[in-house]
Write a protein that holds these residues in place. Structure first.
Motif, PDB file in Angstrom:
ATOM      1  N   ALA B 275      59.486  39.607  43.605  1.00  0.00           N
ATOM      2  CA  ALA B 275      58.810  38.601  42.799  1.00  0.00           C
ATOM      3  C   ALA B 275      58.862  37.234  43.473  1.00  0.00           C
ATOM      4  CB  ALA B 275      59.435  38.531  41.402  1.00  0.00           C
ATOM      5  N   CYS B 276      59.952  36.965  44.221  1.00  0.00           N
ATOM      6  CA  CYS B 276      60.119  35.646  44.826  1.00  0.00           C
ATOM      7  C   CYS B 276      60.113  35.663  46.344  1.00  0.00           C
ATOM      8  CB  CYS B 276      61.413  35.000  44.349  1.00  0.00           C
ATOM      9  SG  CYS B 276      61.538  34.844  42.571  1.00  0.00           S
ATOM     10  N   HIS B 277      60.332  36.850  46.962  1.00  0.00           N
ATOM     11  CA  HIS B 277      60.418  36.908  48.427  1.00  0.00           C
ATOM     12  C   HIS B 277      59.342  37.835  48.966  1.00  0.00           C
ATOM     13  CE1 HIS B 277      64.357  34.900  48.423  1.00  0.00           C
ATOM     14  NE2 HIS B 277      64.645  35.669  47.380  1.00  0.00           N
ATOM     15  N   SER B 278      58.508  37.307  49.848  1.00  0.00           N
ATOM     16  CA  SER B 278      57.459  38.147  50.423  1.00  0.00           C
ATOM     17  C   SER B 278      57.948  38.815  51.699  1.00  0.00           C
ATOM     18  CB  SER B 278      56.235  37.302  50.745  1.00  0.00           C
ATOM     19  OG  SER B 278      56.464  36.600  51.963  1.00  0.00           O
ATOM     20  N   ALA B 279      57.200  39.831  52.137  1.00  0.00           N
ATOM     21  CA  ALA B 279      57.544  40.521  53.375  1.00  0.00           C
ATOM     22  C   ALA B 279      56.581  40.144  54.489  1.00  0.00           C
ATOM     23  CB  ALA B 279      57.538  42.030  53.157  1.00  0.00           C
ATOM     24  N   ASP B 280      55.619  39.291  54.203  1.00  0.00           N
ATOM     25  CA  ASP B 280      54.574  39.019  55.195  1.00  0.00           C
ATOM     26  C   ASP B 280      54.574  37.567  55.665  1.00  0.00           C
ATOM     27  OD1 ASP B 280      53.758  37.724  52.985  1.00  0.00           O
ATOM     28  OD2 ASP B 280      51.864  38.822  52.731  1.00  0.00           O
ATOM     29  N   GLY B 281      55.582  36.800  55.305  1.00  0.00           N
ATOM     30  CA  GLY B 281      55.664  35.417  55.779  1.00  0.00           C
ATOM     31  C   GLY B 281      55.084  34.422  54.792  1.00  0.00           C
ATOM     32  N   SER B 282      54.443  34.869  53.714  1.00  0.00           N
ATOM     33  CA  SER B 282      53.882  33.908  52.761  1.00  0.00           C
ATOM     34  C   SER B 282      54.988  33.348  51.883  1.00  0.00           C
ATOM     35  CB  SER B 282      52.800  34.574  51.908  1.00  0.00           C
ATOM     36  OG  SER B 282      53.329  35.719  51.281  1.00  0.00           O
ATOM     37  N   LYS B 283      54.840  32.072  51.552  1.00  0.00           N
ATOM     38  CA  LYS B 283      55.879  31.355  50.834  1.00  0.00           C
ATOM     39  C   LYS B 283      55.728  31.577  49.334  1.00  0.00           C
ATOM     40  CE  LYS B 283      57.816  26.736  50.353  1.00  0.00           C
ATOM     41  NZ  LYS B 283      57.855  25.357  50.820  1.00  0.00           N
ATOM     42  N   LEU B 284      56.677  32.191  48.718  1.00  0.00           N
ATOM     43  CA  LEU B 284      56.681  32.320  47.259  1.00  0.00           C
ATOM     44  C   LEU B 284      57.749  31.359  46.722  1.00  0.00           C
ATOM     45  CD1 LEU B 284      56.448  36.226  47.005  1.00  0.00           C
ATOM     46  CD2 LEU B 284      54.602  34.551  46.943  1.00  0.00           C
ATOM     47  N   VAL B 285      58.444  31.749  45.649  1.00  0.00           N
ATOM     48  CA  VAL B 285      59.503  30.878  45.123  1.00  0.00           C
ATOM     49  C   VAL B 285      60.627  30.727  46.145  1.00  0.00           C
ATOM     50  CG1 VAL B 285      61.134  30.510  43.228  1.00  0.00           C
ATOM     51  CG2 VAL B 285      58.933  31.615  42.793  1.00  0.00           C
ATOM     52  N   GLY B 286      60.948  31.828  46.827  1.00  0.00           N
ATOM     53  CA  GLY B 286      62.001  31.796  47.855  1.00  0.00           C
ATOM     54  C   GLY B 286      61.411  32.077  49.222  1.00  0.00           C
TER      55      GLY B 286
END
Lengths: 540, 357
Positions: B275-286
């Motif tokens: 929900a907060c950490h992506s695997a593709d380099g996009s910036k989410l909450v974390g």
């Protein structure tokens, strides 16, 4: 009691009578003897646990004990021997008796605190020993977290007992420091102080400075166990390695609390039986303080594989090397004292020479453990067990036996039989080496310490070690029997059977209640032996 | 004289062979170098001191030597016996440090295995998801790095034949590395006291040929008893676990299902991390997982900005106690996962993050 009474055979033993006169005494000599008897009782107990440990290790597999029982045996052996025997043994027992006499004083500076420290020790020892009748304790004497937090055994009480005994150590240390500073006889300048006192002085400084750290550490561990304050427990965000830092910050200097007084005894005994001044008086005194100083900055060598940083390992390995230098200086100086002496081999000297033999092995194997990479393989194996027994038993205990035989006539006014005493010294030397030398090899081969069971390929070496422990135990029995017989029916020793020159010998044996009938005046160094014959006659 | 020399040589070589474990790696051989140097140096000092003592005892016994020399010391001599040992000690220190550097610096191409210590067994988890208890299988001539943690109390991982040992501490990762040169079985001990069955917490390090090892990793059973015994004690079988403990090969779970990183991928989704950490380099909450491992990261620790290297221990802390070091520019909003993920799950999640280069 008046002075005239003293002149007519009054001494500290018959000065007053009855149990109460002992239990409430403020006389440093009686307090010293009470320490001696209690500590020897604890030594017997700790020794029985050791024999139990060795007996179980006679064969692989479990024979006489369960694993839980075995773990309690080695824990009690270690905790009793360290906290209740080796730490107070020479300072509190022999030191209490001899220190005021060697400076020509009537007593220590604070006789009441001296008695308090004895009862604080008794209280702590009683609390810690009471766990023998409860759930026991199985943490090892090092109380490493988080096992010591999780164990269901009675660790809390043992921690409290050790915490309380620490105060006894602090009080005794403080008392000795003040006594040496304030109560020296006229003419007893610092450069005439016997080396035994330099050693006790350095030891006292360590006791006063380091013991509070142990007290805080043990208290934090108790709080962690009881209310979970989260300082050492990783499940509460604590750091178990921090406990090791705290613990060894005390417990490494404590090694020198145990061994410096032993070196002090040796420095007094060797000149007396060489009839020659000690070689390098100033170097030995300086080395004593050098060791005490360095002892505070080497604790991390216990933790080379604990996960502390490699930089810390670098620094601690480097600093630890420095300990070996003053230790070597002492050994060489003792040899120098024997060089061109006129050597007599009475029992105290035999123990002192035994000390030189085994302590050299203990010291040299210490260098192995100071070299960080070599320690990685050897740490936590039987190599370490052998090393510290060579230092603690081979060093401290042999020196204690040297001192006990040396000052026995001073304590009692009587002589033990020389024959059995020499026989026992040989039994102890042989038994000791047979017990512990194979453990070096066991350790290099990889046998870990604190193992209730071991692989069958290590059986032979373990059997030799166990059989050595029997010889060692028998040797101690002969010492006990011989000294008891000496107390009961030994011939009178006269005031100074060894012809020694330190002040404690310049008064009657046993000494009068107030030590000296006339305040002594010192005009010369403590070891100005000029080859005059010892008073006992020549039996070398 | 020649015979005496030969005899001495025989004694020393026998002593060298029987009092020390086989050196099964290059590091172990370096270790043996400094060890024997120390042994012989100590022997020189010991024999010198004891010989002097005995000679003095005979020569200067009071019966024959009645007039002792009245001397108090000898300054040049005292300087010599202070300075020479000091120099020798620093030689020992320096040499020892060189060997230590070999011990701690694992080659970058090391194969990683995760080790979990618990009262009273060793569990080994491989990248492909295979896990075994009591037996650690590795290929010969390949550097292996162990990433170790404990589920309960302190343990220590000790392989005498490789001269390596390290404490295994709950709440953090520690490492040991070795490169086995001798195939066969090597004894492993726990050397940090850990309670009742401490002495039963043994394991076998089983060194296989590359081909055998690949077979084992893909789920084939290996006849361990047919392998050569521990070369230190050729007559004896190395022990896996203490007497009365269960058979450990039963504990081996071959791969085949999911690799460790894939397990981690499944976990970050089921535990809600994605929900907060992506695997593709996009910036989410974390911060994103991608490229995170091994990076220098600016973090806020106790109000101060410091730089940390993102390694196993940092990731572990950021999962269990995320507010300890918050990456600059991100809100301190992640809940602590301490107690919600076990050792194996932590290992899998970290492996997954590592795999996202």
């Amino acid at each position: 009691m008046s002075h005239s009474a003293s002149a007519h055979g009054d001494n500290y033993l018959n000065h007053s009578h009855g149990l109460k006169s002992w239990l409430l005494t403020l006389d440093h000599k009686r307090i010293g003897l009470m320490y001696l008897f209690v500590i020897l009782g604890m030594f017997l107990l700790g020794g029985l646990f050791a024999l139990g440990v060795r007996l179980e290790l006679f064969s692989p597999g479990m024979q006489y004990l369960t694993m839980d029982q075995y773990n309690r045996f080695f824990t009690y052996h270690g905790a009793i021997m360290v906290f209740m025997v080796i730490i107070p043994l020479i300072p509190a027992a022999i030191g209490n008796f001899i220190l005021p006499m060697q400076i020509g004083a009537k007593d220590v500076a604070f006789p009441r605190w001296n008695l308090v420290s004895f009862y604080v020790y008794i209280l702590g020892a009683t609390i810690a020993s009471s766990t023998l009748f409860l759930k026991g304790v199985d943490t090892g004497w090092t109380f490493y977290a988080p096992y010591s937090i999780k164990t269901g055994s009675s660790a809390t009480l043992v921690l409290l007992g050790a915490f309380i005994m620490g105060f006894s150590s602090i009080l005794t240390g403080l008392n000795f420091i003040v006594t040496i500073h304030k109560l020296r006889a006229p003419g007893l300048t610092w450069d005439r102080l016997p080396l035994f006192l330099w050693a006790l002085y350095a030891t006292s400084i360590i006791q006063v400075l380091a013991t509070p750290v142990l007290a805080i550490t043990l208290l934090l561990l108790v709080l962690e166990r009881v209310i979970g304050i989260g300082i050492f427990d990783p499940t509460l965000g604590g750091d178990p390695v921090l406990f090791q830092h705290f613990f060894w910050f005390y417990s490494h200097p404590a090694v020198y609390i145990m061994v410096l007084p032993a070196m002090g005894v040796i420095s007094d005994v060797i000149p007396a039986f060489s009839r020659k001044p000690v070689f390098g008086y100033k170097a030995i005194a300086a080395a004593t303080f050098g060791i005490a100083l360095v002892s505070f900055v080497v604790w991390g060598h216990h933790m080379f594989v604990s996960g502390q940083s490699d930089f810390a390992n670098f620094v601690f390995s480097f600093l630890t090397m420095l300990v070996a230098v003053p230790t070597g200086v002492k050994v060489f100086s003792w040899l120098g004292t024997m060089y061109k002496g006129s050597l007599r081999f009475d029992t105290p000297m035999l123990y002192a020479m035994g000390f030189l033999f085994v302590f050299t092995i203990g010291g040299l194997t210490g260098v192995f453990l100071a070299v960080v990479s070599v320690d990685v393989h050897l740490t936590a194996t039987y190599f370490v067990v052998a090393h510290f027994h060579y230092v603690m038993v081979g060093g401290t205990l042999l020196a204690f036996l040297a001192g006990l035989h040396y000052w026995f006539p001073k304590f009692s006014g009587k002589m033990y039989s020389e024959g059995p005493a020499r026989l026992a010294s040989w039994m102890i030397m042989v038994g000791f080496n047979v017990t512990f030398f194979p453990q070096f090899i066991l350790g290099v081969l990889g046998m870990p310490r604190r193992y209730a069971d071991y692989l069958p390929q290590l059986t032979t070496l373990n059997r030799i070690s166990t059989m050595g422990s029997w010889i060692l135990g028998l040797g101690f029995l002969v010492v006990a029997w011989n000294l008891a017989r000496g107390l009961k029916s030994g011939r009178a020793s006269g005031p100074n059977p060894w012809g020694a020159l330190t002040l404690e010998w310049m008064t009657a044996s046993p000494p009068p209640h107030e030590n000296f009938l006339v305040e002594p005046v010192v005009t010369d160094g403590p070891y100005e032996y000029r080859g005059e014959k010892a008073l006992m006659g020549d039996n070398a | 004289m020649n015979k005496l020399l030969l005899c001495l040589l025989l004694i020393t070589s026998t002593a060298q062979a029987t009092t020390i474990p086989v050196a099964a790696s290059d590091v172990a051989q370096s270790w043996d170098g400094i060890y024997w140097f120390l042994v012989y140096l100590s022997l020189v000092f010991f024999v010198g001191i004891v010989a002097a003592m005995i000679i003095f005892a005979v020569k200067y016994r009071s019966g024959v030597y009645k007039k002792p020399k009245y001397i108090h010391g000898n300054t040049p001599l005292e300087i010599i016996w202070t300075v020479i040992p000091t120099i020798l000690l620093f030689v020992c220190f320096g040499w020892g440090w060189q060997v230590y550097k070999e011990m701690i610096h694992a080659p970058s191409d090391s194969m990683e295995v995760r080790v979990i210590g618990k009262q009273w067994l060793w569990q080994f988890v491989y990248k492909n998801g295979t896990s075994s208890v009591g037996d650690l299988f590795v290929p010969v001539n390949k550097p292996v790095k162990l990433i170790m943690s404990s589920e309960d109390v302190l343990h220590a991982f000790f392989i005498p034949n490789f001269r390596v040992k390290k404490d295994v501490v709950p709440g953090m990762y520690s490492n040991v590395w070795f490169e086995a040169k001798v195939p066969g079985i090597h004894q492993v001990y726990c050397t940090e006291y850990c309670g009742t069955s401490h002495s039963g917490m043994l394991a076998r390090l089983i060194v296989l040929s590359e081909a055998q090892w690949k077979d084992w990793l893909s789920g084939k059973k290996i006849d361990v008893d047919a392998l050569p015994a521990d070369p230190t004690f050729p007559g004896f079988r190395a022990n896996r676990l203490g007497e009365g403990m269960h058979d450990a090969q039963a504990g081996t779970q071959a791969g085949g299902q999911l690799s460790l990183a894939d397990k981690g991928k499944a976990l970050v989704s089921s535990k809600g991390c994605v929900a907060c950490h992506s695997a593709d380099g996009s910036k989410l909450v974390g911060p994103s997982y991608k490229g995170l491992y091994g990076r220098e990261e600016k973090v806020v620790e106790g109000g101060k900005t410091v730089s940390v290297n993102v390694d196993d221990n940092y990731l572990r802390e950021s999962i269990e106690n995320p507010l300890a070091k918050v990456v600059e520019g991100y809100p301190p909003s992640m809940p602590p996962y301490k107690g919600l993920v076990n050792e194996e799950e932590l290992a899998a999640i970290i492996e997954y993050i590592k795999s996202l280069k």
